[in-house]
Design an enzyme around this catalytic site. Structure first.
Site: not given
Ligand SMILES: Cc1ncc(COP(=O)(O)O)c(C=O)c1O
Length: 411
Positions: A54, A106, A178, A203
């Site tokens: 992690r 978005y 973004d 994406k």
């Protein structure tokens, strides 16, 4: 004397090699998938830099270094989704802080702002995305962050990054961009004054629609340390395998983005002026309001094309049911072409009235133009548009019977 320092390799070269030296333990040319949760330590506080996956994992570290290089950033952090990356950026804020956001973004980002962080005490206001002066007007003493997408999702509006960055700096606020729609192949917001870049790596960066992931890039050490702390503390990290898939996808980013852009330009020009198309949104069209800014700010116009139907929601339904190469699906940026209906899919989380006020209507479609042969893509759109025309030329009873006509109303 002239410096003999080698110049930095170009973008396409870095996409293939940055962060990916051959594995020192085996010589493996490709970065291995370090599918381990833990690392054997030699003695107390004596280890090879990794303790627990992690906190850090070598495959993820290679991805973080590669993405940092592509965004001209010093630091990179990878996450298990774009939303996890966004949450890490927003963890920099405290209750009472105010964020100004461009008003086309978005739907999931809007949902995170309004439904998760609003109730926790952050305040959000929205301004017309392309209006630089509106950001300045919306500044309050509590404003800590400006958040923009450019091009925006789904209306492909551009934000002048350098101009909004100077508004942010003047008021001691952070500018977050973004960069999911453009990808670093087309623009590097940090070079234009942004403080933080965020990505849905789901994406274009991954490019093959087989991973959900996110990333943050910055050159500010303090911001990096705070977000790195949050990454480990909150734990939204990507798996080693997903990190490896994105790392592999990124290798072809430069060449993919060229083809996405070429195909999207041809499709936007083809749709523009079609009798069933009311409006095409693509920054590569000369009459797009941000065409000049796109030429100056971006190295290409990208692979996303949105268009509004001259017709009803029922016509849109007939159109999407008749597509054969384009797939009706959420998401974008993969090699395959997708068609999305933002009002019921990606932007369904925005209340209807607010969504429509922003221009995301029931007749708007968003195309993620893939890298198939463009003549097949155009033929596919044409035959689906013909199915809509054919529906209009049928008598009403037959039309309602022809399927996909649920609740259809003629204009
Ligand atoms: C522009 C943009 N930002 C962020 C996200 C969220 O990313 P993810 O779905 O990987 O969580 C999306 C998802 O569609 C997006 O389009």
């Amino acid at each position: 004397m002239k410096s003999r320092r080698p110049s930095q390799p170009k973008f396409a070269t870095r996409a293939i090699h940055a962060g990916q030296a051959p594995d020192p333990s085996t010589g493996a040319t490709m970065t291995p998938i370090f599918q381990t949760s833990t690392y054997t330590q030699v003695g107390l506080e004596d280890h090879k830099g990794f303790e627990y996956s992690r906190t850090g994992n070598p495959t993820r570290a290679a991805l973080e270094d590669c993405l940092a290089s592509l965004e001209n950033a010093t630091y990179g952090l990878a996450f298990g989704s774009g939303m996890a990356a966004e949450s890490a950026v927003l963890s920099l804020l405290r209750p009472g802080d105010h964020v100004i956001a461009g008003d086309d973004l978005y739907g999931g980002t809007y949902r995170l702002f309004e439904r998760v962080l609003g109730p926790m005490g952050l305040e959000f206001s929205y301004v017309p995305a392309r209006d630089v002066s509106a950001y300045a007007t919306a500044i309050r003493p509590q404003t800590k962050m400006i958040w923009v997408e450019t091009p925006t999702n789904p209306l492909l509006t551009l934000v002048d990054i350098a101009a909004v960055a100077s508004v942010a700096r003047e008021h001691d606020a952070l500018l977050v961009v973004d960069n999911t729609f453009a990808s670093p192949a087309l623009q590097q917001p940090l070079d234009l004054g942004a403080h933080i870049v965020v990505h849905s790596t789901t994406k274009y960066l991954n490019g093959h629609s087989d991973v959900v992931g996110g990333a943050i890039l910055t050159s500010d050490e303090k911001l990096y340390s705070e977000m790195k702390f949050y990454q480990n503390a909150a734990g939204g990290v990507p798996s080693p395998f997903d990190s490896w898939l994105v790392l592999r996808g990124v290798k072809t980013l430069a060449v993919r983005m060229r083809q996405h852009g070429e195909n999207a330009q041809a499709i936007a020009e083809h749709l523009d002026g079609h009798p069933l198309v009311r409006k095409v949104y693509y920054p590569g069209l000369p009459d797009h309001p941000d065409h000049a800014l796109a030429k100056q700010q971006m190295r290409g116009f990208g692979g996303m094309v949105s268009f509004a139907f001259e017709g009803t929601r029922a016509d849109v339904d007939v159109f999407v049911r008749n597509l054969r190469v384009f797939q009706l699906a959420e998401s974008l940026g993969g090699v395959e072409s997708l068609c999305c209906h933002p009002a019921t899919m990606t932007h369904g989380a925005i209340p209807k009235a607010e969504r429509e006020r922003r221009g995301v209507t029931e007749t708007l479609l968003r195309l993620s133009v893939g890298i198939e042969d463009v003549s097949d893509l155009i033929a596919d759109l044409d035959q689906a548009l013909e199915a809509v025309s054919a529906r209009h030329s049928k008598p009403v009873a037959e039309r309602e019977h022809a399927g996909a006509g649920r609740g259809a109303k003629r204009r």
